[in-house]
Enzyme design. Structure first.
Site, PDB file in Angstrom:
ATOM      1  N   GLU A 180       0.811  -1.224   0.000  1.00 21.14           N
ATOM      2  CA  GLU A 180       0.000   0.000   0.000  1.00 21.14           C
ATOM      3  C   GLU A 180       0.843   1.272   0.000  1.00 21.14           C
ATOM      4  O   GLU A 180       0.467   2.274   0.613  1.00 21.14           O
ATOM      5  CB  GLU A 180      -0.937   0.029   1.223  1.00 21.14           C
ATOM      6  N   GLU A 249      -6.885  -7.694  -0.296  1.00 13.15           N
ATOM      7  CA  GLU A 249      -7.378  -7.661   1.089  1.00 13.15           C
ATOM      8  C   GLU A 249      -8.852  -7.307   1.119  1.00 13.15           C
ATOM      9  O   GLU A 249      -9.222  -6.148   0.983  1.00 13.15           O
ATOM     10  CB  GLU A 249      -6.622  -6.607   1.932  1.00 13.15           C
TER      11      GLU A 249
HETATM   12  C1  GAL Z   1      -4.263  -2.519   5.269  1.00 13.10           C
HETATM   13  C2  GAL Z   1      -2.888  -3.138   5.391  1.00 13.10           C
HETATM   14  C3  GAL Z   1      -2.936  -4.416   6.209  1.00 13.10           C
HETATM   15  C4  GAL Z   1      -3.711  -4.187   7.466  1.00 13.10           C
HETATM   16  C5  GAL Z   1      -5.089  -3.669   7.141  1.00 13.10           C
HETATM   17  C6  GAL Z   1      -5.942  -3.377   8.335  1.00 13.10           C
HETATM   18  O1  GAL Z   1      -4.159  -1.177   4.950  1.00 13.10           O
HETATM   19  O2  GAL Z   1      -2.379  -3.427   4.128  1.00 13.10           O
HETATM   20  O3  GAL Z   1      -1.630  -4.831   6.488  1.00 13.10           O
HETATM   21  O4  GAL Z   1      -3.019  -3.278   8.247  1.00 13.10           O
HETATM   22  O5  GAL Z   1      -4.977  -2.460   6.460  1.00 13.10           O
HETATM   23  O6  GAL Z   1      -6.136  -4.519   9.077  1.00 13.10           O
END
Ligand code: GAL
Length: 823
Positions: A180, A249
């Site tokens: 990110e 994600e």
């Molecule tokens: C995203 C990040 C993850 C985790 C998630 C929140 O921005 O890539 O590693 O932190 O947010 O749980």
């Protein structure tokens, strides 16, 4: 595309007959495996957030849940705690984890980072990195890039040596560099862009033979694939038209912080987001997290991330299925996989029907598959399609693999709900109250004498201690002469601190503590003090609760006590300030009890514990007890109700920081049932307002193999250990639900169904735990049908139909079978 070299290598290997290998590539539509376009469902399980012994079971449950792949980050600070000294033992055995995935027949996705965020201490960066001369993190800085390249290469080489990339016949189909960076890149100026290009080149030069991902990186240079992270990614488009639409994600819930409420994302909404993504051309989707697990030791980031990292994920922190989430998604995966051919090869036509309603048809010459979507948050929709009427509830997607029969709707849950219960430790002859011994933490040298091992004429950032401990003592003395203008009846000390915890002592006396909450990075502590004429001893203890893990330049956020630290004398309207910030400060890292490994079962100092006068609410106190492992195989949890804040160890292994005295915010919980409709964000559907943030702490079974096990607590604030106990956690009540013509499946996850509390086929009302019969009911005796089918069995399946339960005479109502059973 992405890995033509890898493919060539692969062919060569196959040709000379050394090993089988898999060619992973991608085209504009999907990831291709051996030339076949794929629908890929993946889920994140982080190896250090469970114990090694839990891995096979977690991965098996991932496979049963319909996943094709397991994703993990790689945690640099855990593997390289000291520069060029590596640790891959125990639950840091990355290779063993990947091989466990492989043994289960799943693919793996390796997100190397090595910056990972992940609510992990310092985002996964080792703190020694910060202390290297001339370094700047996450930007075009040669010192940093050299370290990043060194670690990334080390991981890639380890993995290659074990032939774990798909190009070598292994399970790893995708890898990720950085994480990110696009979210924060603008803060790094032109150097940020140069760094992204360097990351891409460096990763490519490692020649892994499978595609590289860069999540949330809208300018990802080819051949890197830019992917999406978030709660919804249906409207995402990758920057390169030749990249498939991928979601690294999909947040299945959210993390919890100390003082935060328990997050909950409904199964309906999560399934909705997945179905929307596949309706609109997605082909790879990863759940973050599929199993969240536990932040053991000092791995939690933040500051203020709790020890539990449950995430409301489909598998809960302890390894139990989080139902109905797990099962509702499993059915969705099954349906999506059955449409793999049409989804990856069909011609797509989208129809916007208005008012948030849409239909998408994927058609090949042979067959067609349909999605009917309704993003309206309140009104259900009726769609007329090829002569048939379909009802699509608000905020849901219906899936019709043949464009005729609705096989799945994201809002109709045909999966059991499990209510988890905790049971007391019934191990033979285990007394109901644990017997404690205790000893004080030695503090004379610091609190009384101000003696440290290092000095500096300034207040230092706590990161200078390389984060080897949560604790850093800041000590100074100040001589105040009789004629000093500061003398007054109203004297105080003021400390400007960061978000972390401060305990302040003046002339050997405790005067107070201060700390902030999640997302707040500073506070001002001010307290009246009585000072001596002549020498005064000031001792400040700073305790970190995880180092920051996210944001532009997060690594530079001050930690500990940046100051100023001042004494103030107030007279009338006048304040005289004595700034102590550039006095000579003496420092001591850690605690004596930690140096002497009091938590270890074979500590040399084991004899000095005392049994009498067990203190209650005493700061800086060590407690120790022994206990028997609870019988059976259900996961074990430690109830730390009554304790303040500190660290806990079982048989010498840290189970994390504890802080039951940190009460979750009062506001934001609702008594009304959680409505899955409308966009989710982490404040929606929360619970546990006004209750301790976390009283249950996971103790993996493998930590307690002995007949007699030891629990050691270091209590920093003061607490009462008399209520502490061990329990097991498993499904207690399970409620089955199936709409007409579906099968109702019930399972007690390995234990027998011992009673049926409620059964009705018709229009029963209420929720699990409070069902009531409705106005419509099948003629046959539902209770005895369900008892016959389920009692004494570990699982059972019954069709929700009039054939089984008798006619209902209420044809206009949508009927369902509802059962409540006891495990
Ligand atoms: C995203 C990040 C993850 C985790 C998630 C929140 O921005 O890539 O590693 O932190 O947010 O749980």
């Amino acid at each position: 595309m992405g890995s033509s070299l890898g493919f060539a290598l692969c062919l060569l290997i196959v040709f000379i007959g050394v090993a089988s290998c898999t060619e992973v590539s991608h085209d504009g539509r999907a990831i291709t495996i051996d030339g076949q376009r794929k629908i890929l469902i993946s889920g994140s399980i982080h190896y250090p957030r469970s114990s090694t012994e839990m891995w096979p079971d977690l991965i098996k449950k991932a496979k049963e849940g319909g996943l094709d792949a397991v994703e993990t980050y790689v945690f640099w600070n855990a593997h390289e705690p000291l520069r060029r000294q590596y640790d891959f033992t125990g639950n840091l055995d990355l290779i063993r984890f990947i091989k466990t995935i492989q043994a289960e027949g799943l693919y793996a996705v390796l997100r190397i980072g090595p910056y990972v965020c992940a609510e992990w201490n310092y985002g996964g960066f080792p703190v020694w990195l910060h202390n290297m001369p001339g370094i700047e993190l996450r930007t075009a800085n040669t010192v940093f890039m050299n370290e990043m390249q060194n670690f990334t290469t080390l991981i890639v080489d380890m993995v290659k040596k074990e032939k774990l990339f798909a190009s070598q016949g292994g399970p790893i189909i995708l890898s990720q560099i950085e994480n990110e960076y696009g979210n924060v890149m603008s803060s790094y100026g032109a150097a940020g862009k140069a760094y992204v290009d360097w990351c891409a080149n460096m990763a490519n030069s490692l020649d892994i033979g499978v595609p590289w991902l860069m999540c949330q990186q809208a300018d990802a240079p080819e051949p890197m694939i830019n992917t999406c992270n978030g709660w919804y990614c249906d409207s995402f488009t990758p920057n390169n038209p030749n990249s498939p639409k991928m979601w690294t994600e999909n947040w299945t819930g959210w993390f919890k912080n100390w003082g935060g409420k328990d997050p909950h994302r409904t199964a309906e909404d999560l399934a909705f987001s997945v179905a929307r993504f596949f309706q609109f051309g997605g082909t790879f989707q990863n759940y973050y997290m599929y199993h969240g697990g536990t932040n053991f030791g000092r791995t939690a980031g933040g500051p203020y991330i709790s020890t539990s990292y449950d995430y409301d994920a489909p598998i809960d922190e302890f390894g139990n299925l989080n139902q109905p989430k797990w099962g509702h998604l499993k059915q969705l995966h099954h349906v999506l996989k059955s449409m793999e051919m049409t989804l990856t090869h069909g011609n797509v036509s989208n129809m916007d029907i208005g008012n948030g309603v849409s239909a998408t048809i994927y058609a090949t010459n042979e067959t067609a598959s349909c999605f009917f979507g309704n993003i309206n948050t309140t009104s259900d929709a009726t769609i007329h399609f090829q002569g048939t009427e379909y009802n699509v509830p608000a905020w849901s997607v219906s899936i019709l693999p043949d464009c005729k029969n609705e096989v799945y709707n994201t809002a109709k849950v045909n999966t059991q709900t499990s209510v988890m219960v905790k049971k007391r430790n019934e191990a033979e002859s285990e007394p109901s109250v644990l017997k404690w011994v205790w000893r004080p933490e030695t503090t004379d040298d610091t609190i009384q004498l101000g003696k440290g091992s290092l000095t500096a004429s300034q207040l230092v950032d706590q990161k200078v201690s390389n984060d080897v401990s949560d604790y850093l003592w800041y000590m100074t003395s100040v001589n105040i002469k009789d004629d000093d203008p500061i003398w007054s009846d109203d004297m105080s000390i003021r400390v400007n601190g960061t978000g972390q915890i401060l305990h302040a002592y003046v002339n050997g006396e405790y005067i107070g503590s201060e700390w902030a909450t999640y997302g707040v990075y500073n506070y001002v502590f001010e307290k009246k003090v009585k000072l001596n004429r002549g020498k005064n001893q000031i001792t400040l203890l700073s305790a970190t609760v995880g180092l920051q893990n996210y944001g532009a330049n997060f690594d530079l956020t001050a930690t500990g006590i940046p100051g100023p630290v001042v004494l103030i004398g107030r007279k009338d309207d006048e304040s005289i300030i004595k700034d102590l910030s550039s006095h000579k400060w003496s420092y001591k890292v850690g605690l004596h009890g930690l140096d002497n490994v009091l938590y270890s079962t074979d500590s040399r100092y084991a004899s000095k514990w005392q049994a009498d006068n067990l203190p209650i609410n005493r700061m800086m106190t060590w407690y120790k007890t022994t206990f028997k492992a609870p019988l059976g195989t259900d996961p074990v949890v430690l109830n730390l109700q009554g304790m303040g804040k500190g660290l806990a160890w079982v048989n010498g292994q840290s189970i994390g920081r504890y802080w039951p005295s940190f009460i979750a915010e009062e506001d934001g919980c609702s008594n009304e049932a959680c409505d899955y409709r409308g966009a989710y964000q982490n404040n929606k559907c929360v619970s546990n307002c006004g209750q301790p943030t976390q009283i249950w702490y996971h103790v993996p079974r493998s930590f307690i193999p002995e007949d007699v096990n030891t629990l050691v607590l270091f209590e920093e604030f003061g607490g009462n250990p008399s209520l502490v106990n061990f329990q097991t956690v498993a499904a207690g009540t399970v409620c089955g639900n199936a709409y007409e013509s579906n099968n109702m499946e019930l399972s007690c996850q390995g234990r027998p169904i011992s009673a049926i509390r409620f059964a009705s086929f018709g229009d029963p009302k209420g929720t699990c735990g409070s069902f009531e019969k409705g106005s419509c009911e099948g003629r046959n005796n539902a209770m005895s049908i369900v008892q016959n089918a389920c009692l004494g069995k570990e699982s059972c399946s019954i069709q929700a139909s009039e054939d089984v339960f008798g006619s209902t005479n209420c044809s206009d109502i949508s009927k369902r079978l509802v059962v409540e059973a006891v495990c």
